[in-house]
Design a protein around this motif. Structure first.
Motif, PDB file in Angstrom:
ATOM      1  N   TYR A 257       9.323 -31.737 -50.929  1.00 13.36           N
ATOM      2  CA  TYR A 257      10.354 -31.540 -51.953  1.00 13.36           C
ATOM      3  C   TYR A 257      11.738 -31.540 -51.314  1.00 13.36           C
ATOM      4  CZ  TYR A 257      13.268 -29.363 -55.477  1.00 13.36           C
ATOM      5  OH  TYR A 257      14.285 -29.104 -56.362  1.00 13.36           O
ATOM      6  N   PHE A 258      11.876 -30.858 -50.176  1.00 14.03           N
ATOM      7  CA  PHE A 258      13.177 -30.816 -49.493  1.00 14.03           C
ATOM      8  C   PHE A 258      13.609 -32.219 -49.068  1.00 14.03           C
ATOM      9  CE2 PHE A 258      12.467 -26.176 -47.896  1.00 14.03           C
ATOM     10  CZ  PHE A 258      12.633 -25.717 -49.199  1.00 14.03           C
ATOM     11  N   VAL A 274       2.216 -34.959 -46.761  1.00 14.12           N
ATOM     12  CA  VAL A 274       0.917 -34.320 -46.576  1.00 14.12           C
ATOM     13  C   VAL A 274       0.905 -33.009 -47.361  1.00 14.12           C
ATOM     14  CG1 VAL A 274      -0.721 -33.372 -44.904  1.00 14.12           C
ATOM     15  CG2 VAL A 274       0.716 -35.338 -44.270  1.00 14.12           C
ATOM     16  N   SER A 275      -0.088 -32.836 -48.240  1.00 15.38           N
ATOM     17  CA  SER A 275      -0.169 -31.647 -49.106  1.00 15.38           C
ATOM     18  C   SER A 275       1.183 -31.343 -49.734  1.00 15.38           C
ATOM     19  CB  SER A 275      -0.656 -30.434 -48.297  1.00 15.38           C
ATOM     20  OG  SER A 275      -1.934 -30.661 -47.756  1.00 15.38           O
ATOM     21  N   PRO A 276       1.794 -32.331 -50.381  1.00 13.47           N
ATOM     22  CA  PRO A 276       3.198 -32.169 -50.764  1.00 13.47           C
ATOM     23  C   PRO A 276       3.424 -31.407 -52.061  1.00 13.47           C
ATOM     24  CG  PRO A 276       2.425 -34.336 -51.404  1.00 13.47           C
ATOM     25  CD  PRO A 276       1.269 -33.661 -50.704  1.00 13.47           C
ATOM     26  N   VAL A 277       4.412 -30.538 -52.050  1.00 11.72           N
ATOM     27  CA  VAL A 277       4.915 -29.950 -53.280  1.00 11.72           C
ATOM     28  C   VAL A 277       5.819 -30.997 -53.909  1.00 11.72           C
ATOM     29  CG1 VAL A 277       6.279 -28.111 -54.308  1.00 11.72           C
ATOM     30  CG2 VAL A 277       4.747 -27.599 -52.407  1.00 11.72           C
ATOM     31  N   LEU A 278       5.284 -31.719 -54.885  1.00  9.26           N
ATOM     32  CA  LEU A 278       5.988 -32.846 -55.486  1.00  9.26           C
ATOM     33  C   LEU A 278       6.888 -32.423 -56.635  1.00  9.26           C
ATOM     34  CD1 LEU A 278       2.874 -35.189 -55.522  1.00  9.26           C
ATOM     35  CD2 LEU A 278       4.840 -35.377 -53.970  1.00  9.26           C
ATOM     36  N   ASP A 279       6.618 -31.263 -57.208  1.00  8.47           N
ATOM     37  CA  ASP A 279       7.407 -30.751 -58.333  1.00  8.47           C
ATOM     38  C   ASP A 279       7.548 -29.240 -58.135  1.00  8.47           C
ATOM     39  OD1 ASP A 279       8.425 -29.819 -60.736  1.00  8.47           O
ATOM     40  OD2 ASP A 279       7.265 -31.221 -61.963  1.00  8.47           O
ATOM     41  N   LEU A 280       8.642 -28.841 -57.546  1.00  4.95           N
ATOM     42  CA  LEU A 280       8.841 -27.415 -57.241  1.00  4.95           C
ATOM     43  C   LEU A 280       9.027 -26.604 -58.515  1.00  4.95           C
ATOM     44  CD1 LEU A 280       9.021 -25.290 -55.071  1.00  4.95           C
ATOM     45  CD2 LEU A 280      11.435 -25.867 -54.734  1.00  4.95           C
ATOM     46  N   GLY A 281       9.609 -27.224 -59.539  1.00  9.89           N
ATOM     47  CA  GLY A 281       9.746 -26.527 -60.818  1.00  9.89           C
ATOM     48  C   GLY A 281       8.390 -26.159 -61.403  1.00  9.89           C
ATOM     49  N   ASP A 339      -6.265 -27.881 -53.207  1.00  8.93           N
ATOM     50  CA  ASP A 339      -4.923 -27.344 -52.973  1.00  8.93           C
ATOM     51  C   ASP A 339      -4.457 -26.569 -54.197  1.00  8.93           C
ATOM     52  OD1 ASP A 339      -2.243 -26.880 -52.412  1.00  8.93           O
ATOM     53  OD2 ASP A 339      -2.018 -28.783 -51.340  1.00  8.93           O
ATOM     54  N   ALA A 340      -4.424 -25.247 -54.097  1.00  2.64           N
ATOM     55  CA  ALA A 340      -4.022 -24.407 -55.233  1.00  2.64           C
ATOM     56  C   ALA A 340      -2.536 -24.544 -55.538  1.00  2.64           C
ATOM     57  CB  ALA A 340      -4.357 -22.947 -54.944  1.00  2.64           C
ATOM     58  N   LEU A 341      -1.723 -24.892 -54.536  1.00  2.00           N
ATOM     59  CA  LEU A 341      -0.280 -25.011 -54.742  1.00  2.00           C
ATOM     60  C   LEU A 341       0.111 -26.347 -55.363  1.00  2.00           C
ATOM     61  CD1 LEU A 341       1.096 -23.470 -51.414  1.00  2.00           C
ATOM     62  CD2 LEU A 341       0.771 -22.353 -53.626  1.00  2.00           C
ATOM     63  N   VAL A 342      -0.727 -27.348 -55.181  1.00  2.00           N
ATOM     64  CA  VAL A 342      -0.410 -28.699 -55.662  1.00  2.00           C
ATOM     65  C   VAL A 342      -1.544 -29.154 -56.583  1.00  2.00           C
ATOM     66  CG1 VAL A 342       0.232 -31.050 -55.015  1.00  2.00           C
ATOM     67  CG2 VAL A 342       0.757 -29.144 -53.469  1.00  2.00           C
TER      68      VAL A 342
END
Length: 385
Positions: A257-258, A274-281, A339-342
């Motif tokens: 995201y950054f 890799v294991s990317p947070v693609l939508d932080l919102g 991946d629980a975060l993504v």
């Protein structure tokens, strides 16, 4: 005739470029540094444009995907157009770039393309390039391109400004350029590694034996927030693009995201996530749901601690919502359904909106760390690099 690079198109100027030319050249930071006054009207820019159109080897610099708008100018001064040489197998390189595109590696990239064309297609044996003393930006570009100092001319006339300055003239011979081009290919490619939360730039060291064709740089960040990492990522990318022909951001977790937040508007051709947070919102909204925190409650309290160790911040959420990010032209993503975060919804939305090469590891985790996971990651990286 057009010349293309990874991010740019060098093309002839056209009459439709007048407004873009005026927008750039009315800036007093552009012309005077190069020896000509800032444009005072659109009509003046049209007159200059007519001159550009009539010149051989004068090109508009256009970023791919930017709607055809020129952002600068580059050209070769042949014959009587240059005072630096009278030889027919030598010419002078000149350029300028709109202020908002400086520091992104655009000018070295454009120059490399035209230098190669001059030596390989026009039969030049040497290129000259000069700058006025004090123009450190132009000096640094020429150094990065391999030009070496030749001579200084004191009290040189600057006719368009009615003043005199010191001119520093540099030279790049075809022989020197060929030696630079023969440098091992790995010295012309780099990876900008952007770590995730709790990580560090030193993680890039593990990748160096795996990817010997690339120099790998992993910066650390003092403020690990979207606004705190943006300038550091942009600066690191700009410095690398001045030195390398190809620079590929490789980001992990929230670092993805950054990377999009910092580099999305620069027209970066490729990124690897890799294991990317693609939508932080979306992630923050999910975390609010996990913690049972409403929008109104977060807005009122500003900071809400959670049982899973992450404080929810109203200012952080507000910033993310107000600053949408932009993906690269092509993104390679390695993701696992565990991946629980993504969540899959986040990945599906990203791939639907962007040109994406998605690879799924069924037995992965958000943090790839087991022997099996690292082997899968390494194979994925080698296949794409």
């Amino acid at each position: 005739m057009n010349l293309e690079t990874e991010r740019l198109i060098l093309r002839p100027w056209s009459k439709g470029d007048a407004e873009d030319l005026y927008h750039a050249c009315k800036d007093p930071a552009i012309g005077p540094a190069a020896g000509w006054p800032a444009h005072r009207s659109l009509e003046e820019s049209r007159q200059v444009l007519d001159m550009f159109i009539g010149q051989q080897q004068t090109y508009a610099i256009e970023k791919k995907g930017n709607g055809g708008h020129p952002i600068g100018c580059i050209g070769l001064k042949l014959g009587e157009m240059t005072d630096l040489t009278r030889r027919t197998d030598e010419c002078e390189l000149g350029y300028w770039l709109a202020r908002e595109h400086r520091g992104t590696g655009v000018m070295p990239e454009a120059c490399r393309a035209l230098i190669g064309y001059a030596f390989k297609k026009l039969g030049m044996n040497a290129l000259w390039c000069a700058y006025y003393a004090g123009n450190e930006k132009s000096k640094r570009v020429q150094e990065k391109l391999g030009f070496v100092y030749d001579h200084t001319e004191e009290n040189a006339e600057v006719p368009l400004l009615g003043e005199r300055r010191t001119v520093v003239a540099n030279l790049l011979t075809k022989e020197r350029w060929q030696r630079l081009m023969e440098t091992a290919p790995e010295k012309r490619r780099a990876i900008l590694y952007i770590h995730g939360k709790g990580g560090c730039g030193a993680e890039a060291e593990r990748l160096k034996p795996l990817l010997p064709g690339y120099d790998i740089v992993g910066p650390d960040f003092e403020d690990f927030t979207p606004w705190g990492t943006r300038d550091a990522i942009c600066t690191a990318y700009a410095r690398l693009t001045e030195r390398y022909e190809t620079v590929i951001p490789l980001a992990v977790s929230i670092g993805a995201y950054f990377a999009m937040h910092a580099l999305g508007e620069l027209g970066v051709p490729r990124m690897l996530f890799v294991s990317p947070v693609l939508d932080l919102g979306m992630l923050i909204a999910n975390m609010m749901q996990w913690a049972g925190v409403t929008e109104a409650e977060l807005k009122e309290k500003k900071i809400v601690p959670t049982d899973f160790g992450e404080d929810l911040s109203w200012d952080y959420r507000k910033y993310v919502l107000e600053h949408p990010v932009k993906a690269a032209k092509h993104t390679s993503v390695l993701w696992t359904p565990n991946d629980a975060l993504v969540p899959k919804a986040m990945v599906d939305a990203f791939t639907a909106a962007n040109e994406t090469d998605l690879t799924v590891m069924e037995n992965g985790e958000h943090w790839f760390h087991t022997e099996e996971q690292l082997a899968f990651l390494d194979k994925w990286l080698k296949a794409r690099l």
